[in-house]
Scaffold this active site. Sequence first.
Site, PDB file in Angstrom:
ATOM      1  N   GLU A  93      79.100  96.073  56.948  1.00 40.64           N
ATOM      2  CA  GLU A  93      78.045  95.241  56.352  1.00 40.64           C
ATOM      3  C   GLU A  93      77.948  93.918  57.110  1.00 40.64           C
ATOM      4  O   GLU A  93      78.936  93.421  57.656  1.00 40.64           O
ATOM      5  CB  GLU A  93      78.399  95.033  54.867  1.00 40.64           C
ATOM      6  CG  GLU A  93      77.535  94.100  54.068  1.00 40.64           C
ATOM      7  CD  GLU A  93      76.067  94.484  53.920  1.00 40.64           C
ATOM      8  OE1 GLU A  93      75.435  94.761  54.955  1.00 40.64           O
ATOM      9  OE2 GLU A  93      75.561  94.445  52.783  1.00 40.64           O
ATOM     10  N   ASP A  94      76.735  93.365  57.155  1.00 37.40           N
ATOM     11  CA  ASP A  94      76.546  92.102  57.862  1.00 37.40           C
ATOM     12  C   ASP A  94      77.237  90.934  57.158  1.00 37.40           C
ATOM     13  O   ASP A  94      77.939  90.156  57.779  1.00 37.40           O
ATOM     14  CB  ASP A  94      75.041  91.809  58.087  1.00 37.40           C
ATOM     15  CG  ASP A  94      74.194  91.878  56.817  1.00 37.40           C
ATOM     16  OD1 ASP A  94      74.751  92.114  55.720  1.00 37.40           O
ATOM     17  OD2 ASP A  94      72.963  91.705  56.913  1.00 37.40           O
ATOM     18  N   ASP A  97      78.155  88.298  50.292  1.00 32.54           N
ATOM     19  CA  ASP A  97      77.663  87.055  49.680  1.00 32.54           C
ATOM     20  C   ASP A  97      78.058  87.052  48.204  1.00 32.54           C
ATOM     21  O   ASP A  97      79.198  86.745  47.879  1.00 32.54           O
ATOM     22  CB  ASP A  97      76.146  86.987  49.919  1.00 32.54           C
ATOM     23  CG  ASP A  97      75.507  85.710  49.449  1.00 32.54           C
ATOM     24  OD1 ASP A  97      76.189  84.684  49.382  1.00 32.54           O
ATOM     25  OD2 ASP A  97      74.291  85.716  49.154  1.00 32.54           O
ATOM     26  N   PHE A 146      72.173  79.566  54.576  1.00 26.40           N
ATOM     27  CA  PHE A 146      71.468  80.815  54.860  1.00 26.40           C
ATOM     28  C   PHE A 146      71.385  81.006  56.364  1.00 26.40           C
ATOM     29  O   PHE A 146      70.919  80.140  57.088  1.00 26.40           O
ATOM     30  CB  PHE A 146      70.067  80.809  54.242  1.00 26.40           C
ATOM     31  CG  PHE A 146      69.490  82.181  54.185  1.00 26.40           C
ATOM     32  CD1 PHE A 146      69.786  83.040  53.137  1.00 26.40           C
ATOM     33  CD2 PHE A 146      68.671  82.646  55.213  1.00 26.40           C
ATOM     34  CE1 PHE A 146      69.284  84.337  53.102  1.00 26.40           C
ATOM     35  CE2 PHE A 146      68.162  83.940  55.188  1.00 26.40           C
ATOM     36  CZ  PHE A 146      68.478  84.785  54.131  1.00 26.40           C
ATOM     37  N   ARG A 159      66.127  89.114  63.110  1.00 26.06           N
ATOM     38  CA  ARG A 159      67.270  90.028  63.287  1.00 26.06           C
ATOM     39  C   ARG A 159      67.653  90.136  64.760  1.00 26.06           C
ATOM     40  O   ARG A 159      68.783  90.444  65.091  1.00 26.06           O
ATOM     41  CB  ARG A 159      66.925  91.443  62.796  1.00 26.06           C
ATOM     42  CG  ARG A 159      66.686  91.545  61.296  1.00 26.06           C
ATOM     43  CD  ARG A 159      66.646  93.018  60.889  1.00 26.06           C
ATOM     44  NE  ARG A 159      66.059  93.227  59.579  1.00 26.06           N
ATOM     45  CZ  ARG A 159      66.705  93.149  58.418  1.00 26.06           C
ATOM     46  NH1 ARG A 159      67.970  92.820  58.394  1.00 26.06           N
ATOM     47  NH2 ARG A 159      66.087  93.376  57.285  1.00 26.06           N
TER      48      ARG A 159
HETATM   49  P1  IMP Z   1      75.255  90.269  48.193  1.00 32.31           P
HETATM   50  O1  IMP Z   1      74.872  91.486  47.389  1.00 32.31           O
HETATM   51  O2  IMP Z   1      74.833  89.002  47.501  1.00 32.31           O
HETATM   52  O3  IMP Z   1      76.689  90.226  48.623  1.00 32.31           O
HETATM   53  O4  IMP Z   1      74.306  90.225  49.430  1.00 32.31           O
HETATM   54  C1  IMP Z   1      74.432  90.972  50.525  1.00 32.31           C
HETATM   55  C2  IMP Z   1      73.102  91.014  51.239  1.00 32.31           C
HETATM   56  O5  IMP Z   1      72.335  89.815  51.061  1.00 32.31           O
HETATM   57  C3  IMP Z   1      73.370  91.110  52.711  1.00 32.31           C
HETATM   58  O6  IMP Z   1      73.452  92.444  53.129  1.00 32.31           O
HETATM   59  C4  IMP Z   1      72.174  90.404  53.301  1.00 32.31           C
HETATM   60  O7  IMP Z   1      71.136  91.336  53.481  1.00 32.31           O
HETATM   61  C5  IMP Z   1      71.744  89.399  52.261  1.00 32.31           C
HETATM   62  N1  IMP Z   1      72.217  88.036  52.596  1.00 32.31           N
HETATM   63  C6  IMP Z   1      73.130  87.293  51.940  1.00 32.31           C
HETATM   64  N2  IMP Z   1      73.312  86.106  52.541  1.00 32.31           N
HETATM   65  C7  IMP Z   1      72.495  86.100  53.615  1.00 32.31           C
HETATM   66  C8  IMP Z   1      72.231  85.129  54.657  1.00 32.31           C
HETATM   67  O8  IMP Z   1      72.780  84.018  54.737  1.00 32.31           O
HETATM   68  N3  IMP Z   1      71.326  85.521  55.592  1.00 32.31           N
HETATM   69  C9  IMP Z   1      70.689  86.713  55.579  1.00 32.31           C
HETATM   70  N4  IMP Z   1      70.909  87.645  54.636  1.00 32.31           N
HETATM   71  C10 IMP Z   1      71.794  87.327  53.656  1.00 32.31           C
HETATM   72 MG    MG Z   2      68.976  91.488  54.184  1.00 32.33          MG
END
Ligand code: IMP
Ligand code: MG
Length: 171
Positions: A93-94, A97, A146, A159
């Site tokens: 995963e990227d 968060d 962000f 991207r």
């Molecule tokens: P989570 O479910 O809140 O952990 O979010 C994960 C997803 O939110 C990631 O796969 C990203 O697609 C998106 N995301 C969260 N923070 C960022 C950021 O700083 N930049 C871009 N995408 C983000």
């Molecule tokens: Mg995203």
Amino acid sequence: MDVLLSRQQIADEVARIGQKITQDFAGQSVVLLGVLKGACMFLSDLARQIELNATFDFIAVRSYGAAKESGGEVQLIKDVTTPLQGQNIILVEDILDTGLTLSFLKKLLMAHQPKSLKIAALLDKPSRRKAEIQADYVGFQIPDKFVVGYGLDYAERFRNLPDICIMAEGD
Ligand code: IMP
Ligand code: MG
């Protein structure tokens, strides 16, 4: 936009994670399971740093909420296409968060009865966590900013930036 992590810093860290995975799974095979679309760059670079018998699969999810925040609800929009039972899955995963996406995926994938399930997240924003989840392999812990680039988007853009940059306010 200001660069937070340069392409060289990213490459060095991805190589380190690849070596660690190679050691941890020595003599075994792994399935690299990328979360579309954000993990595409990380998966393709990481895969080339892993010296094991490896296969790929991809999964896609959508989460509702404001553009810079994932909402509470996560929906599966593309499932895996290969059998995962008895496999060593590395979920790639990227960014981790709030953790809502990965905790949703972890539960979903455990139903396939893999041999093991590990999470590799290039970035981690621990200050924003809502779900109790940690990655097994983390590239960088970053502040609550962000970021875009190297697969990460803002409204599907940026991207393709080679570095990870802090999104300018008001953009
Ligand atoms: P989570 O479910 O809140 O952990 O979010 C994960 C997803 O939110 C990631 O796969 C990203 O697609 C998106 N995301 C969260 N923070 C960022 C950021 O700083 N930049 C871009 N995408 C983000
Ligand atoms: Mg995203």
